[in-house]
Design a protein around this motif. Structure first.
Motif, short mmCIF file in Angstrom:
data_model
loop_
_atom_site.label_atom_id
_atom_site.label_comp_id
_atom_site.label_asym_id
_atom_site.label_seq_id
_atom_site.Cartn_x
_atom_site.Cartn_y
_atom_site.Cartn_z
N GLY A 1 0.79 -1.22 0.00
CA GLY A 1 0.00 0.00 0.00
C GLY A 1 0.82 1.26 0.00
O GLY A 1 0.26 2.36 -0.19
N GLY A 2 2.11 1.14 0.20
CA GLY A 2 2.99 2.29 0.24
C GLY A 2 3.39 2.79 -1.13
O GLY A 2 2.97 2.26 -2.16
N LYS B 1 -1.09 -0.11 -14.38
CA LYS B 1 -1.87 1.04 -14.83
C LYS B 1 -2.71 1.60 -13.68
O LYS B 1 -3.39 0.86 -12.97
N GLY B 2 -2.63 2.91 -13.51
CA GLY B 2 -3.33 3.56 -12.42
C GLY B 2 -2.55 3.63 -11.14
O GLY B 2 -2.95 4.36 -10.22
N ARG B 3 -1.46 2.89 -11.04
CA ARG B 3 -0.62 2.89 -9.85
C ARG B 3 0.76 3.48 -10.09
O ARG B 3 1.34 4.09 -9.19
N LYS C 1 2.16 -3.53 -4.11
CA LYS C 1 1.75 -4.87 -3.73
C LYS C 1 2.98 -5.75 -3.60
O LYS C 1 4.01 -5.48 -4.21
N PRO C 2 2.90 -6.83 -2.82
CA PRO C 2 4.04 -7.74 -2.73
C PRO C 2 4.51 -8.24 -4.09
O PRO C 2 5.72 -8.44 -4.27
N SER D 1 6.90 -5.55 1.35
CA SER D 1 6.70 -6.59 2.36
C SER D 1 6.27 -5.97 3.67
O SER D 1 6.64 -4.84 4.00
N SER D 2 5.49 -6.74 4.43
CA SER D 2 5.10 -6.33 5.77
C SER D 2 6.16 -6.71 6.80
O SER D 2 6.05 -6.34 7.96
#
Length: 127
Positions: A15-16, A65-67, A87-88, A126-127
């Motif tokens: 999400g970052g 796309k969009g990100r 995303k991972p 990664s978390s």
């Protein structure tokens, strides 16, 4: 001598956001295209985004796309890849690449169409 250097990679949470830079040198041609590619462990290198100086057109793979967004600085010596909502599966070594054979409607994300490559920068989501 044409050189491309990627910087800005690192560790980011899902999400970052992260901004990669591709700093170019060694040429003074008006027409060129920059592509961004990535390669995850055990996977083939894939194109994610590209830009042509002929028209200013940008093009993105459906997966980003969009990100992801390509921009450049005022001197047009550095091209950026702005990445958000990471995303991972975005984890990879990211490369920028250059070709001088391009045109206005450029949308080429094929590796073989690019002639010069940077060294890559690692992005880990990664978390």
């Amino acid at each position: 001598q044409v050189q491309l250097v990627e910087t800005g990679g690192g560790l980011v949470q899902p999400g970052g956001s992260l901004r990669l830079s591709c700093t170019t040198s060694g040429f003074n041609l008006d027409s060129y295209a920059i592509g961004w590619f990535r390669q995850a462990p055990g996977k083939e290198r894939e194109g994610v985004a590209c830009f042509t100086s002929v028209s200013g057109k940008t093009h993105y793979a459906d997966s980003v796309k969009g990100r992801f967004t390509i921009t450049s600085d005022n001197a047009k010596t550095t091209v950026y890849l702005h990445m958000s909502s990471l995303k991972p599966e975005d984890t990879a070594v990211y490369y920028c690449a250059l070709t001088f054979v391009t045109w206005a409607d450029w949308d080429n994300l094929s590796l073989d169409e690019y002639d010069y490559w940077g060294q890559g920068t690692q992005v880990t989501v990664s978390s």
